[in-house]
Design a protein around this motif. Structure first.
Motif, PDB file in Angstrom:
ATOM      1  N   ARG A 115       1.871  -8.782  -8.453  1.00 13.97           N
ATOM      2  CA  ARG A 115       2.071 -10.213  -8.221  1.00 13.97           C
ATOM      3  C   ARG A 115       1.057 -11.062  -9.029  1.00 13.97           C
ATOM      4  N   ARG A 139      -9.668  -0.036   2.324  1.00 12.46           N
ATOM      5  CA  ARG A 139      -9.490  -1.491   2.342  1.00 12.46           C
ATOM      6  C   ARG A 139     -10.061  -2.135   3.598  1.00 12.46           C
ATOM      7  N   GLY A 167       0.816  -1.218   0.000  1.00 13.63           N
ATOM      8  CA  GLY A 167       0.000   0.000   0.000  1.00 13.63           C
ATOM      9  C   GLY A 167       0.841   1.256   0.000  1.00 13.63           C
ATOM     10  N   PHE A 197       4.217   0.205 -10.967  1.00 15.51           N
ATOM     11  CA  PHE A 197       4.173  -0.757 -12.081  1.00 15.51           C
ATOM     12  C   PHE A 197       4.405  -2.165 -11.552  1.00 15.51           C
ATOM     13  N   LYS A 254      -0.752  -9.800 -14.759  1.00 12.18           N
ATOM     14  CA  LYS A 254       0.324  -9.803 -15.764  1.00 12.18           C
ATOM     15  C   LYS A 254      -0.267  -9.201 -17.033  1.00 12.18           C
ATOM     16  N   ARG A 267      -8.061  -1.498 -12.340  1.00 14.76           N
ATOM     17  CA  ARG A 267      -8.257  -0.309 -11.493  1.00 14.76           C
ATOM     18  C   ARG A 267      -7.420   0.859 -11.987  1.00 14.76           C
ATOM     19  N   VAL A 317      16.360   1.457 -14.044  1.00 16.07           N
ATOM     20  CA  VAL A 317      15.375   0.396 -13.743  1.00 16.07           C
ATOM     21  C   VAL A 317      15.823  -0.914 -14.393  1.00 16.07           C
TER      22      VAL A 317
HETATM   23  C1  SDX Z   1      -0.517  -3.322  -4.446  1.00 17.45           C
HETATM   24  O1  SDX Z   1      -1.431  -8.121  -4.034  1.00 17.45           O
HETATM   25  C2  SDX Z   1      -2.227  -7.173  -4.281  1.00 17.45           C
HETATM   26  O2  SDX Z   1      -3.333  -7.369  -4.713  1.00 17.45           O
HETATM   27  C3  SDX Z   1      -1.727  -5.800  -3.927  1.00 17.45           C
HETATM   28  C4  SDX Z   1      -2.610  -4.641  -4.346  1.00 17.45           C
HETATM   29  C5  SDX Z   1      -3.886  -4.654  -3.587  1.00 17.45           C
HETATM   30  O3  SDX Z   1      -4.865  -4.070  -4.090  1.00 17.45           O
HETATM   31  O4  SDX Z   1      -3.886  -5.137  -2.443  1.00 17.45           O
HETATM   32  O5  SDX Z   1      -2.895  -4.726  -5.738  1.00 17.45           O
HETATM   33  C6  SDX Z   1      -1.944  -3.300  -4.084  1.00 17.45           C
HETATM   34  O6  SDX Z   1       0.272  -3.663  -3.618  1.00 17.45           O
HETATM   35  C7  SDX Z   1      -0.105  -2.979  -5.860  1.00 17.45           C
HETATM   36  C8  SDX Z   1       1.426  -3.143  -6.071  1.00 17.45           C
HETATM   37  C9  SDX Z   1       2.069  -1.839  -5.566  1.00 17.45           C
HETATM   38  N1  SDX Z   1       3.565  -1.978  -5.560  1.00 17.45           N
HETATM   39  C10 SDX Z   1       4.333  -1.306  -6.417  1.00 17.45           C
HETATM   40  O7  SDX Z   1       3.889  -0.637  -7.355  1.00 17.45           O
HETATM   41  C11 SDX Z   1       5.831  -1.440  -6.127  1.00 17.45           C
HETATM   42  C12 SDX Z   1       6.558  -1.708  -7.444  1.00 17.45           C
HETATM   43  N2  SDX Z   1       6.155  -3.069  -7.899  1.00 17.45           N
HETATM   44  C13 SDX Z   1       7.039  -4.153  -7.567  1.00 17.45           C
HETATM   45  O8  SDX Z   1       7.765  -4.051  -6.385  1.00 17.45           O
HETATM   46  C14 SDX Z   1       6.478  -5.517  -7.912  1.00 17.45           C
HETATM   47  O9  SDX Z   1       5.930  -5.420  -9.158  1.00 17.45           O
HETATM   48  C15 SDX Z   1       5.444  -6.165  -6.994  1.00 17.45           C
HETATM   49  C16 SDX Z   1       5.937  -6.297  -5.607  1.00 17.45           C
HETATM   50  C17 SDX Z   1       4.195  -5.364  -7.001  1.00 17.45           C
HETATM   51  C18 SDX Z   1       5.119  -7.541  -7.574  1.00 17.45           C
HETATM   52  O10 SDX Z   1       6.208  -8.257  -7.484  1.00 17.45           O
HETATM   53  P1  SDX Z   1       6.303  -9.698  -8.250  1.00 17.45           P
HETATM   54  O11 SDX Z   1       5.182  -9.999  -9.133  1.00 17.45           O
HETATM   55  O12 SDX Z   1       6.669 -10.688  -7.200  1.00 17.45           O
HETATM   56  O13 SDX Z   1       7.402  -9.460  -9.216  1.00 17.45           O
HETATM   57  P2  SDX Z   1       8.870  -9.659  -8.882  1.00 17.45           P
HETATM   58  O14 SDX Z   1       9.244  -8.738  -7.763  1.00 17.45           O
HETATM   59  O15 SDX Z   1       9.166 -11.123  -8.742  1.00 17.45           O
HETATM   60  O16 SDX Z   1       9.449  -9.131 -10.253  1.00 17.45           O
HETATM   61  C19 SDX Z   1       9.351  -9.931 -11.419  1.00 17.45           C
HETATM   62  C20 SDX Z   1      10.334  -9.290 -12.329  1.00 17.45           C
HETATM   63  C21 SDX Z   1      11.680  -9.069 -11.634  1.00 17.45           C
HETATM   64  O17 SDX Z   1      12.669  -9.117 -12.632  1.00 17.45           O
HETATM   65  P3  SDX Z   1      13.527 -10.491 -12.750  1.00 17.45           P
HETATM   66  O18 SDX Z   1      14.065 -10.801 -11.358  1.00 17.45           O
HETATM   67  O19 SDX Z   1      12.548 -11.558 -13.236  1.00 17.45           O
HETATM   68  O20 SDX Z   1      14.595 -10.173 -13.744  1.00 17.45           O
HETATM   69  O21 SDX Z   1       9.865  -7.981 -12.706  1.00 17.45           O
HETATM   70  C22 SDX Z   1      10.750  -6.997 -12.182  1.00 17.45           C
HETATM   71  C23 SDX Z   1      11.587  -7.648 -11.119  1.00 17.45           C
HETATM   72  O22 SDX Z   1      12.851  -7.043 -11.042  1.00 17.45           O
HETATM   73  N3  SDX Z   1       9.894  -5.976 -11.634  1.00 17.45           N
HETATM   74  C24 SDX Z   1      10.097  -4.674 -11.785  1.00 17.45           C
HETATM   75  C25 SDX Z   1       9.003  -4.056 -11.148  1.00 17.45           C
HETATM   76  N4  SDX Z   1       8.191  -4.982 -10.633  1.00 17.45           N
HETATM   77  C26 SDX Z   1       8.753  -6.182 -10.925  1.00 17.45           C
HETATM   78  N5  SDX Z   1      11.087  -3.995 -12.377  1.00 17.45           N
HETATM   79  C27 SDX Z   1      10.966  -2.653 -12.343  1.00 17.45           C
HETATM   80  N6  SDX Z   1       9.936  -1.982 -11.761  1.00 17.45           N
HETATM   81  C28 SDX Z   1       8.963  -2.650 -11.168  1.00 17.45           C
HETATM   82  N7  SDX Z   1       7.947  -1.987 -10.612  1.00 17.45           N
END
Ligand code: SDX
Length: 391
Positions: A269, A351, A230, A266, A272, A277, A256
């Motif tokens: 989890r 929430r 959040g 961006f 994809k 929203r 990045v």
């Molecule tokens: C919310 O779960 C929910 O439903 C949450 C939520 C809700 O309503 O409750 O939707 C609200 O939390 C939305 C998400 C808000 N967070 C952010 O915006 C923070 C930035 N996002 C990331 O930290 C990340 O995308 C997550 C934590 C949201 C998701 O992580 P994942 O799916 O576990 O992805 P990952 O961390 O395993 O990344 C997969 C790949 C990685 O690269 P590789 O290791 O495969 O080479 O994608 C890359 C990551 O490095 N990556 C990003 C990125 N997010 C993932 N690279 C750059 N910028 C990003 N934002």
């Protein structure tokens, strides 16, 4: 498989629980509350009606809605002694730190009559939380800014009352702008629930032991505070401030890709594909900026440029990184006059109904057991104790 939704066996084996509340299809970018698409609810419903839907599973009749709204709006005051909790905080305490503390403290005020095995008692806890969370959220803001607390007003709608408690001053009448109220109400709806995200799973696990529901919601608030969850909308604005100008975007994007930074707002989890929203949030942001004459807001323009570049960049396409709910929410909350430090408090306010609906669904399940996640042990093999003189 339930009705129109079918899951592959692989997915079923990883699911942490069953729920009837919210459905997400991350590949197709679908989000349904009790079967209703988020787009239709955001367009046609309002937040309190969505609260009723999440709690009871059906949209209310006009009479049910009137009764629900009346009950919620007539329990918005908090125990007067709760004010004293705030006086213990430093003025510069983060509003989320105060919210975690004060909501947890509700379990010291409202635990007497709570037999959670009784659906009627659970209903009391649910209504108290939905009624009082805006009051507490506004108190966090007021206290942080050295402003007097505003008592709730029953003649206003739920969201208009929240804006009144946030921004009204004793010195002059405060009239919430109906366009801005509608926008904030829709933002509450977009954040109301989201299946088994980290904070909702926290509430379910805490609640599975039979703990006090107010303490469980405080645990959910604590989990939501993290920047990966959040706290991301606050991190998005800080990121936009740091980038500063569109000319700096290419350099930031290189960082990045080199994994020195994350494009906050961006990725997701589960999604994809586009977070459904995010598109509604972007449209809401556009409406609010137009209403306020801020169409040329530099942060909004920078965010749209960032989104356009990322959506056409092979790196992001290959990693299936799309804007999530947090990408535009910070910009619109800022335009509404809400400071960055309050963004996650707004998310927690909205929430709360999702958290408490999942808690109620779980506690109401006669087969419910205490949660007990297992682990893969990767530590040391068995070994004998070594006295300190021999180490
Ligand atoms: C919310 O779960 C929910 O439903 C949450 C939520 C809700 O309503 O409750 O939707 C609200 O939390 C939305 C998400 C808000 N967070 C952010 O915006 C923070 C930035 N996002 C990331 O930290 C990340 O995308 C997550 C934590 C949201 C998701 O992580 P994942 O799916 O576990 O992805 P990952 O961390 O395993 O990344 C997969 C790949 C990685 O690269 P590789 O290791 O495969 O080479 O994608 C890359 C990551 O490095 N990556 C990003 C990125 N997010 C993932 N690279 C750059 N910028 C990003 N934002």
């Amino acid at each position: 498989a339930t009705g129109m939704f079918t899951f592959d066996p692989g997915f079923v084996s990883t699911a942490s629980c069953e729920s009837k509340i919210t459905f997400i299809d991350g590949d197709k970018g679908l989000l349904y509350y009790r079967g209703y698409p988020i787009e239709q609810l955001a367009e046609n419903s309002d937040y309190l009606e969505v609260c009723y839907l999440l709690i009871y599973g059906e949209l209310p009749t006009a009479e049910q809605k009137e009764q629900f709204v009346h009950t919620v709006m007539h329990h918005t005051m908090v125990h007067e002694q709760l004010n004293w909790f705030f006086r213990g905080f430093r003025r510069d305490a983060h509003p989320m730190a105060m919210m975690v503390g004060v909501v947890g403290a509700l379990s010291a005020f409202y635990q007497d009559s709570l037999e959670i095995s009784d659906p009627e008692h659970r209903k009391i806890a649910i209504y108290r939380l939905i009624s009082k969370i805006p009051t507490i959220a506004a108190m966090c803001y007021r206290y942080s800014n050295g402003l007097p607390f505003n008592y709730p007003r029953n003649d206003l709608s739920y969201t208009a009352n929240f804006m009144h408690m946030m921004f009204a001053t004793p010195c002059e009448e405060y009239k919430p702008n109906p366009v801005l109220v509608r926008a904030l109400d829709r933002i509450f709806t977009l954040h109301a629930d989201h299946e088994q995200n980290a904070s909702t799973s926290t509430v379910r696990l805490a609640g599975s032991s039979g703990a006090n529901p107010f303490a469980c919601i405080a645990a959910g608030i604590a989990s939501l505070w993290g920047p990966s969850h959040g706290g991301a909308n606050e991190a998005v604005l800080n990121m936009l401030d740091e980038i500063g100008d569109v000319s700096k975007v290419p350099e930031f994007m290189e960082d990045v890709k080199a994994k020195k930074r994350r494009l906050m707002g961006f990725g997701h989890r589960v999604y994809k594909n586009m977070d459904p929203r995010a598109a509604i949030m972007k449209q809401t942001c556009d409406e609010v900026l137009k209403e306020l004459g801020l169409e040329n807001d530099p942060q909004f323009k920078l965010a749209m440029e960032l989104e356009k570049i990322a959506l056409n960049d092979p790196y992001f396409i290959e990693k299936k990184l799309y804007p999530n709910v947090d990408f535009y929410s910070g910009i619109v909350l800022s335009a509404l006059g809400i400071p960055v430090s309050m963004f996650t408090v707004i998310f927690a306010l909205a929430r709360t109904v999702g958290w408490i609906s999942h808690w109620n669904e779980m506690i109401g399940d006669p087969g419910q057991k205490i949660g007990r996640p297992r682990q893969l042990y990767t530590g040391a093999d068995r070994r004998d104790f070594v006295p300190v003189e021999k180490r």
